[in-house]
Scaffold this motif. Sequence first.
Motif, PDB file in Angstrom:
ATOM      1  N   TYR A 139      -3.946  -0.106   0.272  1.00  0.00           N
ATOM      2  CA  TYR A 139      -3.660  -1.187  -1.593  1.00  0.00           C
ATOM      3  C   TYR A 139      -4.458  -2.672  -1.937  1.00  0.00           C
ATOM      4  N   LEU A 141      -3.632  -4.464  -4.444  1.00  0.00           N
ATOM      5  CA  LEU A 141      -2.070  -4.596  -5.188  1.00  0.00           C
ATOM      6  C   LEU A 141      -1.654  -4.106  -6.096  1.00  0.00           C
ATOM      7  N   GLY A 142      -0.680  -3.470  -6.659  1.00  0.00           N
ATOM      8  CA  GLY A 142       0.075  -3.387  -7.555  1.00  0.00           C
ATOM      9  C   GLY A 142       1.663  -2.668  -7.193  1.00  0.00           C
ATOM     10  N   THR A 143       1.726  -1.476  -7.641  1.00  0.00           N
ATOM     11  CA  THR A 143       3.125  -1.129  -7.589  1.00  0.00           C
ATOM     12  C   THR A 143       3.821   0.200  -8.438  1.00  0.00           C
ATOM     13  N   LYS A 155      -1.891   0.088 -10.147  1.00  0.00           N
ATOM     14  CA  LYS A 155      -2.418  -0.961  -8.401  1.00  0.00           C
ATOM     15  C   LYS A 155      -4.368  -0.697  -8.456  1.00  0.00           C
ATOM     16  N   VAL A 225       5.051  -6.213  -8.613  1.00  0.00           N
ATOM     17  CA  VAL A 225       3.836  -6.646  -7.898  1.00  0.00           C
ATOM     18  C   VAL A 225       3.525  -7.552  -7.000  1.00  0.00           C
ATOM     19  N   SER A 230       1.267  -2.078  -1.615  1.00  0.00           N
ATOM     20  CA  SER A 230       1.214  -1.645  -2.932  1.00  0.00           C
ATOM     21  C   SER A 230       3.079  -2.157  -2.837  1.00  0.00           C
TER      22      SER A 230
END
Lengths: 276, 73
Positions: A139, A141-143, A155, A225, A230
């Motif tokens: 990923y 970016l993200g969560t 994400k 985030v 991720s």
Amino acid sequence: MILASHGIIGSSIGQKPIVSDSDAQAFIDRVYTAGGTLSTIEADAVNDLVIDMKADGIWTKMKAIYPMVGASSAACAQNLKSSSFTGTFNGGVTYSSLGVTGNGTSGYMDTQLIPDNELTLNDTHLCAYIRDNSQGNFYDLGTNDNATTFRPLFKFNVRTNSNNWESLQYSFDSSQILNTPNTDSRGFYLASRISSTSFKNYKNNSLVGTRTNANNQSRISKWSVNLMASNNNGTTGEFSPRQYAYFSIGDGLTDTEASNYYTAVQTFNTTLNREV
Amino acid sequence: MIGYILTKQEQRKIQGKEFAPFERFNCVQDINDVWFNFVTEQQIPLVKASQYAWVLDLPQGEYVPKPTPNPFL
């Protein structure tokens, strides 16, 4: 002349740059307080970026902006928008004038920004500017957390092994994932949700995907985030090896705002000779 | 990819610890659950200057990642 029109009021080599916009200057001050430095070109580019975003009405929609300038962890960890959400880098990360690069095995940045606390459901965006072309199951970016059946995901990965931009806000229910075919990971990527039934992917200056199914989640992730990976329910994984020249997290953007945002960020990276 | 190999005890000593401002160690397990630490060329001088310089003396080995988990399971 851009700099003249934007009122650069002075800067000199080796000293902390001074620029005209107070928010840009506050960012520069934070970089230097943290032990980083910026070139006058970087400082002026940040100043122009802030001025452009304010003129376009985008600035107020930002919660965190990481312009990835300064070629150091101290500089790249700073949030342009405010003194909140200063990042922390973990694992193997490389910093240069071109941005930050993960190692694909352990490197990432934790933004400390928890979407469920800071953002409004059905009014969110994620943005990344990626300089190299690669595919993989990681990923950008993200969560997400695992609290509900369909998990409040937030994400994206712009080019999976299946050559899709896999974009998630906020559920992995098949009616909610926005998969956009993509065979080149380079560029400006913006995933924006402005209502329960409007979720869009923009690449560079084009709208490339839309979901109109009603969002079936009641909240966003309660975990912070991560950039270049991720945050999966408190455990970071799926590390990216890509090189990034910009990130942002904030409110949803309309079509017009997305176009203006692309222009501002592209101009910013062009000034820094790192545009793609 | 080559990384530094750690025992569980060594991993516990450095996991999440700051070796420079805004930079922390993040150890990961390989396919055999062996702990690895990765430090970029740029980070080596920072680690050398920190209290964790000893991690640069650890044995090195080839890191083979675990299979990518299906995020939807």
